[in-house]
Design an enzyme around this catalytic site. Structure first.
Site, PDB file in Angstrom:
ATOM      1  N   GLY A  60       0.480  -1.264  -0.178  1.00  0.00           N
ATOM      2  CA  GLY A  60       0.352  -0.181  -0.068  1.00  0.00           C
ATOM      3  C   GLY A  60       0.776   0.806  -0.026  1.00  0.00           C
ATOM      4  O   GLY A  60       1.945   0.782   0.027  1.00  0.00           O
ATOM      5  N   GLN A  80       3.706   9.673   1.111  1.00  0.00           N
ATOM      6  CA  GLN A  80       4.967   9.279   1.136  1.00  0.00           C
ATOM      7  C   GLN A  80       5.313   8.920   0.146  1.00  0.00           C
ATOM      8  O   GLN A  80       6.534   9.434  -0.176  1.00  0.00           O
ATOM      9  CB  GLN A  80       4.345   7.991   0.953  1.00  0.00           C
ATOM     10  CG  GLN A  80       3.281   7.372   2.442  1.00  0.00           C
ATOM     11  CD  GLN A  80       3.186   5.874   2.098  1.00  0.00           C
ATOM     12  OE1 GLN A  80       2.644   5.025   2.050  1.00  0.00           O
ATOM     13  NE2 GLN A  80       4.006   4.777   3.936  1.00  0.00           N
ATOM     14  N   CYS A 105       5.907   0.877   7.662  1.00  0.00           N
ATOM     15  CA  CYS A 105       5.337   1.708   6.813  1.00  0.00           C
ATOM     16  C   CYS A 105       7.262   2.362   6.217  1.00  0.00           C
ATOM     17  O   CYS A 105       7.858   1.639   6.419  1.00  0.00           O
ATOM     18  CB  CYS A 105       5.269   2.801   7.906  1.00  0.00           C
ATOM     19  SG  CYS A 105       4.505   3.773   6.410  1.00  0.00           S
ATOM     20  N   LEU A 106       6.608   2.466   4.528  1.00  0.00           N
ATOM     21  CA  LEU A 106       7.684   2.108   4.517  1.00  0.00           C
ATOM     22  C   LEU A 106       8.258   3.720   4.235  1.00  0.00           C
ATOM     23  O   LEU A 106       9.466   4.301   3.851  1.00  0.00           O
ATOM     24  CB  LEU A 106       7.384   2.555   2.440  1.00  0.00           C
ATOM     25  CG  LEU A 106       6.776   0.960   1.805  1.00  0.00           C
ATOM     26  CD1 LEU A 106       6.436   1.382   0.849  1.00  0.00           C
ATOM     27  CD2 LEU A 106       8.262   0.456   1.661  1.00  0.00           C
ATOM     28  N   HIS A 150      -4.668   2.081   6.762  1.00  0.00           N
ATOM     29  CA  HIS A 150      -3.631   2.585   7.061  1.00  0.00           C
ATOM     30  C   HIS A 150      -2.722   3.712   6.204  1.00  0.00           C
ATOM     31  O   HIS A 150      -2.419   5.113   6.552  1.00  0.00           O
ATOM     32  CB  HIS A 150      -2.056   1.505   6.913  1.00  0.00           C
ATOM     33  CG  HIS A 150      -0.777   2.003   7.188  1.00  0.00           C
ATOM     34  ND1 HIS A 150       0.365   1.094   8.020  1.00  0.00           N
ATOM     35  CD2 HIS A 150       0.098   2.459   6.420  1.00  0.00           C
ATOM     36  CE1 HIS A 150       1.412   1.718   8.095  1.00  0.00           C
ATOM     37  NE2 HIS A 150       1.496   2.270   6.462  1.00  0.00           N
ATOM     38  N   GLU A 151      -3.392   3.435   4.851  1.00  0.00           N
ATOM     39  CA  GLU A 151      -2.924   4.942   3.327  1.00  0.00           C
ATOM     40  C   GLU A 151      -3.891   5.597   4.084  1.00  0.00           C
ATOM     41  O   GLU A 151      -3.483   6.832   4.029  1.00  0.00           O
ATOM     42  CB  GLU A 151      -3.377   3.366   2.697  1.00  0.00           C
ATOM     43  CG  GLU A 151      -2.202   2.454   2.147  1.00  0.00           C
ATOM     44  CD  GLU A 151      -1.130   2.659   2.568  1.00  0.00           C
ATOM     45  OE1 GLU A 151      -0.536   3.541   2.295  1.00  0.00           O
ATOM     46  OE2 GLU A 151      -0.745   1.362   2.965  1.00  0.00           O
ATOM     47  N   HIS A 173      -2.931   8.188   6.270  1.00  0.00           N
ATOM     48  CA  HIS A 173      -1.558   9.083   5.671  1.00  0.00           C
ATOM     49  C   HIS A 173      -2.247  10.343   5.287  1.00  0.00           C
ATOM     50  O   HIS A 173      -1.760  11.092   5.183  1.00  0.00           O
ATOM     51  CB  HIS A 173      -1.290   7.922   4.545  1.00  0.00           C
ATOM     52  CG  HIS A 173       0.485   7.502   5.072  1.00  0.00           C
ATOM     53  ND1 HIS A 173       1.762   7.381   5.718  1.00  0.00           N
ATOM     54  CD2 HIS A 173       0.390   5.805   4.892  1.00  0.00           C
ATOM     55  CE1 HIS A 173       2.694   7.098   5.815  1.00  0.00           C
ATOM     56  NE2 HIS A 173       1.746   5.643   5.858  1.00  0.00           N
TER      57      HIS A 173
HETATM   58 NI    NI Z   1       2.853   3.547   6.069  1.00  0.00          NI
END
Ligand code: NI
Length: 182
Positions: free
Chosen positions: A48, A53, A90-91, A132-133, A136
């Protein structure tokens, strides 16, 4: 919207903490950005990715948790039920795995890349990724779910992010520290 060279933004970058704006008119440019976001997600071994991000504070997310690619605009959670707990990575916060409790079943309203309204029902892992997304897009990160003790444990890691060079490539161990990369 300006043309952006998309790169994963890391904790400490203010773009991750800003609220994303709703998209009013869906143009070709958004479709291009959504494709680039999907590419960036796959290249980063993520399941995701939200626009902040990639440095863009506009309400877009891409998700592929194994059941196909979603490219969504203005996603909103309209119904929640049950609960689940997962170790999330998380990236944008590499090297950390945080236990997060979320709803197990959700309904999401969104637009597809052509502006068609969608009603998506998700549960389990897919529901976790959606939440989660969408977090963000509100400027919320997994570190905000950390317990008091966990916050002490991760303090050094988070301070390290602020010192590192922008867009510095992540080490292999950082990138792979948590199974779920969102
Ligand atoms: Ni994330």
């Amino acid at each position: 919207m300006e043309k952006t060279e998309l790169k994963i933004r890391i904790f400490g970058d203010p773009v991750l903490r800003k609220k994303s704006t709703e998209i009013k008119a869906i143009t070709l440019r958004y479709r291009e950005v959504l494709s680039q976001m999907a590419q960036l997600m796959y290249e980063s071994d993520g399941i995701g990715l939200a626009a902040p991000q990639a440095g863009i504070n506009e309400a877009m997310i891409v998700i592929d948790a194994g059941s196909g690619l979603y490219k969504l605009i203005n996603p909103k959670i309209v119904k929640v039920g049950g609960s689940q707990v997962n170790q999330e990575g998380c990236l944008s916060v590499p090297g950390l795995c945080i236990k997060v409790r979320r709803a197990n079943k959700i309904t999401v309203k969104a637009l597809d890349e052509f502006g068609k309204p969608l009603n998506i029902q998700a549960e389990g892992l897919l529901a976790c990724v959606f939440q989660h997304e969408i977090d963000h897009l509100k400027g919320k990160l997994i570190v905000d779910y950390a317990s008091f003790l966990e916050k002490i444990r991760i303090k050094k890691t988070l301070e390290g992010f602020k010192k590192r060079v922008k867009h510095e490539k992540l080490s292999e161990s950082e990138a792979k520290s948590c199974k779920l990369q969102l």
